[in-house]
Design a protein around this motif. Sequence first.
Motif, PDB file in Angstrom:
ATOM      1  N   GLY A 344       0.812  -1.215   0.000  1.00  0.00           N
ATOM      2  CA  GLY A 344       0.000   0.000   0.000  1.00  0.00           C
ATOM      3  C   GLY A 344       0.840   1.258   0.000  1.00  0.00           C
ATOM      4  N   GLU A 345       1.938   1.268   0.763  1.00  0.00           N
ATOM      5  CA  GLU A 345       2.810   2.442   0.793  1.00  0.00           C
ATOM      6  C   GLU A 345       3.491   2.655  -0.551  1.00  0.00           C
ATOM      7  OE1 GLU A 345       4.637   3.601   4.959  1.00  0.00           O
ATOM      8  OE2 GLU A 345       5.106   1.519   4.513  1.00  0.00           O
ATOM      9  N   GLU A 346       3.930   1.568  -1.180  1.00  0.00           N
ATOM     10  CA  GLU A 346       4.628   1.680  -2.469  1.00  0.00           C
ATOM     11  C   GLU A 346       3.688   2.123  -3.587  1.00  0.00           C
ATOM     12  OE1 GLU A 346       6.468  -2.045  -3.186  1.00  0.00           O
ATOM     13  OE2 GLU A 346       7.871  -1.895  -1.491  1.00  0.00           O
ATOM     14  N   SER A 347       2.443   1.636  -3.543  1.00  0.00           N
ATOM     15  CA  SER A 347       1.498   1.936  -4.632  1.00  0.00           C
ATOM     16  C   SER A 347       0.638   3.164  -4.354  1.00  0.00           C
ATOM     17  CB  SER A 347       0.580   0.724  -4.850  1.00  0.00           C
ATOM     18  OG  SER A 347      -0.175   0.438  -3.684  1.00  0.00           O
ATOM     19  N   GLY A 348       0.751   3.738  -3.156  1.00  0.00           N
ATOM     20  CA  GLY A 348      -0.060   4.906  -2.813  1.00  0.00           C
ATOM     21  C   GLY A 348      -1.505   4.571  -2.513  1.00  0.00           C
ATOM     22  N   SER A 349      -1.778   3.320  -2.182  1.00  0.00           N
ATOM     23  CA  SER A 349      -3.156   2.903  -1.870  1.00  0.00           C
ATOM     24  C   SER A 349      -3.182   2.212  -0.499  1.00  0.00           C
ATOM     25  CB  SER A 349      -3.681   1.948  -2.948  1.00  0.00           C
ATOM     26  OG  SER A 349      -2.816   0.818  -3.069  1.00  0.00           O
ATOM     27  N   LEU A 350      -2.594   2.881   0.497  1.00  0.00           N
ATOM     28  CA  LEU A 350      -2.493   2.283   1.831  1.00  0.00           C
ATOM     29  C   LEU A 350      -3.869   2.014   2.427  1.00  0.00           C
ATOM     30  CD1 LEU A 350      -0.666   1.430   4.172  1.00  0.00           C
ATOM     31  CD2 LEU A 350      -0.746   3.792   5.009  1.00  0.00           C
ATOM     32  N   ASP A 351      -4.800   2.951   2.253  1.00  0.00           N
ATOM     33  CA  ASP A 351      -6.137   2.754   2.823  1.00  0.00           C
ATOM     34  C   ASP A 351      -6.828   1.538   2.210  1.00  0.00           C
ATOM     35  OD1 ASP A 351      -6.161   4.111   0.387  1.00  0.00           O
ATOM     36  OD2 ASP A 351      -8.124   4.993   0.771  1.00  0.00           O
ATOM     37  N   HIS A 352      -6.651   1.334   0.894  1.00  0.00           N
ATOM     38  CA  HIS A 352      -7.283   0.206   0.210  1.00  0.00           C
ATOM     39  C   HIS A 352      -6.683  -1.122   0.688  1.00  0.00           C
ATOM     40  CE1 HIS A 352      -9.187  -2.108  -2.965  1.00  0.00           C
ATOM     41  NE2 HIS A 352      -7.995  -2.594  -3.310  1.00  0.00           N
ATOM     42  N   MET A 353      -5.373  -1.193   0.806  1.00  0.00           N
ATOM     43  CA  MET A 353      -4.722  -2.445   1.212  1.00  0.00           C
ATOM     44  C   MET A 353      -5.026  -2.776   2.672  1.00  0.00           C
ATOM     45  SD  MET A 353      -3.479  -3.350  -1.575  1.00  0.00           S
ATOM     46  CE  MET A 353      -2.618  -4.825  -1.049  1.00  0.00           C
ATOM     47  N   LEU A 354      -5.051  -1.752   3.527  1.00  0.00           N
ATOM     48  CA  LEU A 354      -5.409  -2.009   4.927  1.00  0.00           C
ATOM     49  C   LEU A 354      -6.872  -2.442   5.033  1.00  0.00           C
ATOM     50  CD1 LEU A 354      -3.622   0.942   6.777  1.00  0.00           C
ATOM     51  CD2 LEU A 354      -3.031  -1.483   6.879  1.00  0.00           C
ATOM     52  N   GLY A 355      -7.730  -1.877   4.188  1.00  0.00           N
ATOM     53  CA  GLY A 355      -9.124  -2.305   4.166  1.00  0.00           C
ATOM     54  C   GLY A 355      -9.261  -3.763   3.754  1.00  0.00           C
ATOM     55  N   LYS A 356      -8.445  -4.194   2.778  1.00  0.00           N
ATOM     56  CA  LYS A 356      -8.463  -5.602   2.356  1.00  0.00           C
ATOM     57  C   LYS A 356      -7.982  -6.509   3.486  1.00  0.00           C
ATOM     58  CE  LYS A 356      -9.924  -5.383  -1.898  1.00  0.00           C
ATOM     59  NZ  LYS A 356     -11.185  -6.084  -2.303  1.00  0.00           N
ATOM     60  N   ALA A 357      -6.948  -6.061   4.204  1.00  0.00           N
ATOM     61  CA  ALA A 357      -6.457  -6.850   5.347  1.00  0.00           C
ATOM     62  C   ALA A 357      -7.533  -6.951   6.419  1.00  0.00           C
ATOM     63  CB  ALA A 357      -5.194  -6.206   5.914  1.00  0.00           C
ATOM     64  N   ALA A 358      -8.253  -5.849   6.665  1.00  0.00           N
ATOM     65  CA  ALA A 358      -9.328  -5.867   7.659  1.00  0.00           C
ATOM     66  C   ALA A 358     -10.426  -6.840   7.251  1.00  0.00           C
ATOM     67  CB  ALA A 358      -9.902  -4.461   7.827  1.00  0.00           C
ATOM     68  N   GLU A 359     -10.790  -6.841   5.970  1.00  0.00           N
ATOM     69  CA  GLU A 359     -11.823  -7.766   5.492  1.00  0.00           C
ATOM     70  C   GLU A 359     -11.380  -9.220   5.669  1.00  0.00           C
ATOM     71  OE1 GLU A 359     -12.682  -6.763   1.484  1.00  0.00           O
ATOM     72  OE2 GLU A 359     -13.563  -4.804   1.975  1.00  0.00           O
ATOM     73  N   PHE A 360     -10.108  -9.489   5.387  1.00  0.00           N
ATOM     74  CA  PHE A 360      -9.589 -10.849   5.536  1.00  0.00           C
ATOM     75  C   PHE A 360      -9.692 -11.316   6.987  1.00  0.00           C
ATOM     76  CE2 PHE A 360      -5.968 -13.527   6.736  1.00  0.00           C
ATOM     77  CZ  PHE A 360      -6.197 -14.631   5.933  1.00  0.00           C
ATOM     78  N   TYR A 361      -9.249 -10.473   7.915  1.00  0.00           N
ATOM     79  CA  TYR A 361      -9.259 -10.886   9.321  1.00  0.00           C
ATOM     80  C   TYR A 361     -10.671 -10.910   9.897  1.00  0.00           C
ATOM     81  CZ  TYR A 361      -4.235 -11.121   9.651  1.00  0.00           C
ATOM     82  OH  TYR A 361      -2.922 -11.498   9.476  1.00  0.00           O
ATOM     83  N   GLU A 362     -11.567 -10.071   9.380  1.00  0.00           N
ATOM     84  CA  GLU A 362     -12.962 -10.157   9.806  1.00  0.00           C
ATOM     85  C   GLU A 362     -13.582 -11.483   9.393  1.00  0.00           C
ATOM     86  OE1 GLU A 362     -13.735  -5.317   9.589  1.00  0.00           O
ATOM     87  OE2 GLU A 362     -14.414  -6.647   7.983  1.00  0.00           O
ATOM     88  N   GLU A 363     -13.255 -11.938   8.189  1.00  0.00           N
ATOM     89  CA  GLU A 363     -13.732 -13.256   7.749  1.00  0.00           C
ATOM     90  C   GLU A 363     -13.095 -14.371   8.572  1.00  0.00           C
ATOM     91  OE1 GLU A 363     -12.910 -13.510   3.609  1.00  0.00           O
ATOM     92  OE2 GLU A 363     -14.391 -11.983   3.028  1.00  0.00           O
ATOM     93  N   GLU A 364     -11.823 -14.201   8.943  1.00  0.00           N
ATOM     94  CA  GLU A 364     -11.154 -15.185   9.790  1.00  0.00           C
ATOM     95  C   GLU A 364     -11.829 -15.276  11.158  1.00  0.00           C
ATOM     96  OE1 GLU A 364      -7.777 -17.056   9.475  1.00  0.00           O
ATOM     97  OE2 GLU A 364      -8.907 -17.100   7.598  1.00  0.00           O
TER      98      GLU A 364
END
Length: 406
Positions: A344-364
């Motif tokens: 996310g930091e490299e691509s400038g989409s930190l909020d999007h990548m952290l949101g994807k991580a949150a969705e993954f762990y919510e499903e977990e």
Amino acid sequence: MATAAAARNPKEAIFEWEGKDKNGKLVRGEIRAGGQAVVNATLRRQGILVSKVKKRRSSGGRSIKQRDIAIFTRQLATMMKAGVPLLQSFDIVARGSANPRMTKLLNDIRSDVETGTSLSAAFRRHPLHFDALYCNLVEAGEAGGILDALLDRLAIYQEKTMAIKSKIKSALMYPIAVMVVAFVVLTVIMIFVIPAFKEVFSSFGADLPAPTLFIIALSEFFVSWWWAIFGLLFGGIYFFLESWKRSVKMQMFMDRVMLKLPVFGGLVHKSVIARWTRTLSTMFAAGVPLVEALDSVGGASGNAVYAQATEQIQKDVSTGSALTTAMTATGVFPTMVLQMSAIGEESGSLDHMLGKAAEFYEEEVDEMVKGLSSLMEPFIIVILGVLIGGIVVSMYLPIFKLGAVV
């Protein structure tokens, strides 16, 4: 200026009124005003002959819960997206609330906004119900002219957070309820059932088996000292919970223990990661600067270990370190979150990548709750079977022995 306006417009309340219009037809309604005299004057100007005016009660009712705030946020976001003015939106939500305390809170906030106070500043006057994260997001929405979008994002965040908490509570509720019922059953057996067996066994005139003697001795101790047992048990639970709530060291210790529990530790850890990444994603997407956003992230995680780690991350980021580097240095984040953050930091989409991580762990978390629910049921049944069954067998051993002799 706001002070002068507040002096001209005292705190208003909602009044319910009845009267007759110009045609003599009975009419009723409600109006917001600073007093009963203002209500009468306003209705007279409308040609209404007032017969009764009553101030709506705003005291009493249940306490305001997080769910009430989440529902309010969702309703306010929906109405603002539909183009309903802010003050009118507050009126609609306040009238629709079934909780008088929530109605009073919304009326107070509306009055502050009406006198010129910003919405975020009005929320900050009620820190018990609106935390720093909530107020910061509202402030960012006001500054950027995207309040409706930010409220919608905030509503989604609250709904996701509440869903995780609800799943964890549902996973813990069953074993706790069974343990309480088991304690009540064992108490009844110890105080009432076993003494009755003891009187029967005293007429046998024979030596009792060791397990039976042990259970009888345990019952005698329980009957003699039940007041001390209950006092120590409930007093210990109360002081433990109070120290957990008030002591920072105790919170840190218990949060570390919770993360290392053999069965529930993984569930707690994943839920904390989900809340942490969801909060930072929401704040960063709202345009809140990273260092400022980290102020709210640690507390929102709900775990003192991650709150302490977030403070260290904030210090490192403020001195020029990359977020991923600072997160790695704490040693508490899983590899997947670190990789998603780096991408996310490299691509400038930190909020999007952290949101994807949150969705993954919510499903977990969701999957773990389902697994734990099916795992805990047979486990608890075995424990209860051993306890209750052991007592029953111990009390029937003398009867079996007597039958063998006969």
